[in-house]
Design an enzyme around this catalytic site. Sequence first.
Site, PDB file in Angstrom:
ATOM      1  N   ASP A 263      -0.710  -2.287 -11.780  1.00 45.82           N
ATOM      2  CA  ASP A 263       0.050  -2.092 -10.425  1.00 45.82           C
ATOM      3  C   ASP A 263      -0.886  -1.132  -9.519  1.00 45.82           C
ATOM      4  OD1 ASP A 263       2.322  -2.012  -8.779  1.00 45.82           O
ATOM      5  OD2 ASP A 263       3.525  -0.918 -10.123  1.00 45.82           O
TER       6      ASP A 263
HETATM    7  C1  BGC Z   1       4.843  -1.919  -7.050  1.00 45.26           C
HETATM    8  C2  BGC Z   1       4.894  -3.468  -7.620  1.00 45.26           C
HETATM    9  C3  BGC Z   1       4.380  -4.425  -6.855  1.00 45.26           C
HETATM   10  C4  BGC Z   1       3.144  -3.843  -6.228  1.00 45.26           C
HETATM   11  C5  BGC Z   1       2.443  -4.797  -5.090  1.00 45.26           C
HETATM   12  C6  BGC Z   1       3.883  -1.580  -6.363  1.00 45.26           C
HETATM   13  O1  BGC Z   1       3.994  -0.370  -5.348  1.00 45.26           O
HETATM   14  O2  BGC Z   1       5.164  -1.192  -8.190  1.00 45.26           O
HETATM   15  O3  BGC Z   1       6.142  -3.694  -8.212  1.00 45.26           O
HETATM   16  O4  BGC Z   1       4.332  -5.482  -7.264  1.00 45.26           O
HETATM   17  O5  BGC Z   1       3.317  -2.814  -5.332  1.00 45.26           O
HETATM   18  O6  BGC Z   1       3.278  -4.909  -3.861  1.00 45.26           O
END
Ligand code: BGC
Length: 709
Positions: A263
């Site tokens: 993530d």
């Molecule tokens: C979130 C994810 C997301 C990623 C990319 C993160 O802050 O937890 O769910 O896919 O950002 O945007």
Amino acid sequence: MTNEQLRSLLASMSLSEKIEQLVQLNGSFFGDIDVYTGPAAQIRMEPDQPLRTGSVLGEHGAEHLMALQDRMMAKQPHHIPALFMVDVIHGYRTAFPVPIAIGATFNPALAERLIEASAKEAAAAGVHVAFSPMVDLVRDSRWGRVMESTGEDPWLNARMAESEVRGFQGSNYADKGRLAACVKHFAAYGAVQSGRDYNVTEISEHTLFEDYLPSYRAAVEAGVSMVMTAFNTIDRKPCTTNKKLLRDVLRGDMGFKGVVISDYAAVMETVLHSTSLDTRDAAKKALLAGCDIDMMSECYLYHLKTLVEEGELPESIIDEAVLRVLELKNKLGLFENPYKDASVEDEKALLFCKEHQALSRLAAEESTVLLKNDGALPLDRRQKIVVAGALAEDRAITGSWALFVKPEETVTLRAAIETLYPDADVTFFGSDEVTDELLAAAKVADAVVLALGENQTQTGESLSKADISLPKAHMALFEAVRAQNPNVVTVLFGGRPLAVPELAGKTNALVEAWLPGSCGCYAVADILFGAVEPSGRMSMSMPYCSGQLPFSYSAYNTGRPKPRKEGFFPFVSNYLDVPNVPLYPFGYGLSYGEVTYSPVTLSSTSLTKGGQLTASVVVENKGSLPVKEAVQLYIRDLKGSVVRPLRELKGLEKITLQPGERREVRFTITEEMLRFYDADMNFVSEPGDFTLWVGHDSLTENGADFRLV
Ligand code: BGC
């Protein structure tokens, strides 16, 4: 490309080139700038390096992505195309209801159609991979991200997960209009302690395997291409550097063969979790644990090369990860067509097209939950009606993860009523203010509809709340209006079940509309005016208060269960101030007409390993409108080597019944459905007695007993 060609491509790549394939940066790195500011400034890199990375986060638009692909391929020494990955969670330009509402449709087949539509839009806009489905099990609505999940139940989430993976990928995600899916967040992100985002989890191995992992497993079994790691720790270890989780459970036990991505900056965050010494150590630990791509940190880009050169990491482990990335590109057909489906023409034809608008409306017809009705609903268009509350005119009701929605395309509740019911006598007050005009109008109205709850800025990532009761201004508005007119209908907006016992006690009707998407308010209006039967069911229990959380209907008996009576009992497991049950349970939702169930008929009262039995009921629509009924099967294992839940959802069929129609619904029960993790963590069934129920919600008492021999 053949596998052989992919391998020889890999063999011809330099170490730096390979490492760049394992890095994902966002759009801020692709402008014509040489000096980065903000978070980007923390990432140490060479000037042209962003253009050589293997994948890009969050960039979109056919024209833009085709041009970016050209720029990136020109810089990449082997002209390897980049992967464009975007969060396509509940729609691309057409927003569908948020996932917690999709869970409330109790209709996985519908979820697949919505995702298919989102995939078509995103594919036309040049996207290759969707960071979706998000399948984290959620039992604590203090966590703002419950709105991104399909709810509290492992079985329902697993069915939604596999449908959504199919919706994105079809049978071959190289096909036009399909995307590769990335299931997230592995694992158990929904169990963050106290519902506080990014927090640690403290869950037992049984809870992890039995409740939290099944939805990811279902996505893997449905062929999901990618998995995203979670921000949280499990058993004191951050998921992103958790070898046991990523290599043993995900790749070993679940058999996942695709790409694992961290993530956002999660590799680097392990330094702050205090399990990595520094970003170099974090890079080493994450790669060894099995995380292939580092999203938005410098760890891989800056450190992997020296880690290999200094003998701390074998190059083979980098090769393994890079090969997986190249395989994904190859499966998407990018080596033959690096733009995939990007097309300005298709964008024009597909984005927010009529068909997708209609789907957005249909989805909300099935996700809106009627929680209470003392006869105030449906409204009669000949009545004098007042609609009040800022949320009735707020466009921020699509949910925060349909990122490319045009706010002006969102239909508000007011717009929906005005469009669909132009002759109705409705006066609107689009504010939460208690004004004299509002009170005067409420006094002489036949009914007042209040739009209360939260908009999309109050629920979502990093929007946790310690107190999930109704915003104070909304309760004050409700009380003031109700003092003038007792016939109040409340429409709740929001991405989480709020705790509204007082409101629920006093309002004459209560409708959970969630964040219904671009055109969902048409459905809400139709439900209010009785043109459509509500058919949504709670995908999460609605608690009395934050103190009941986390909560699930599939709880345990304890050694001192509470008697099934009102009130407080000393020395049993209960609260002084609230009941043990929630305000509205999982699976619950009313309709206007009456739907009846016959008693359950079993084909046999005993089941053998390898055998099966059927449980059937006859369901009848005694109302005057067509109704969609989510027929639910629950099972309880009465004794086990470990404590067993009081009941678990094990089957579901959503059927449409015309007025007066009767239909038999049958569920097949097999021994496999009765398996669980026993005292030694073996996934087995244990012979003995079971009860099953088939009915309208998780409280149904329409049961029958059988024995597994
Ligand atoms: C979130 C994810 C997301 C990623 C990319 C993160 O802050 O937890 O769910 O896919 O950002 O945007």
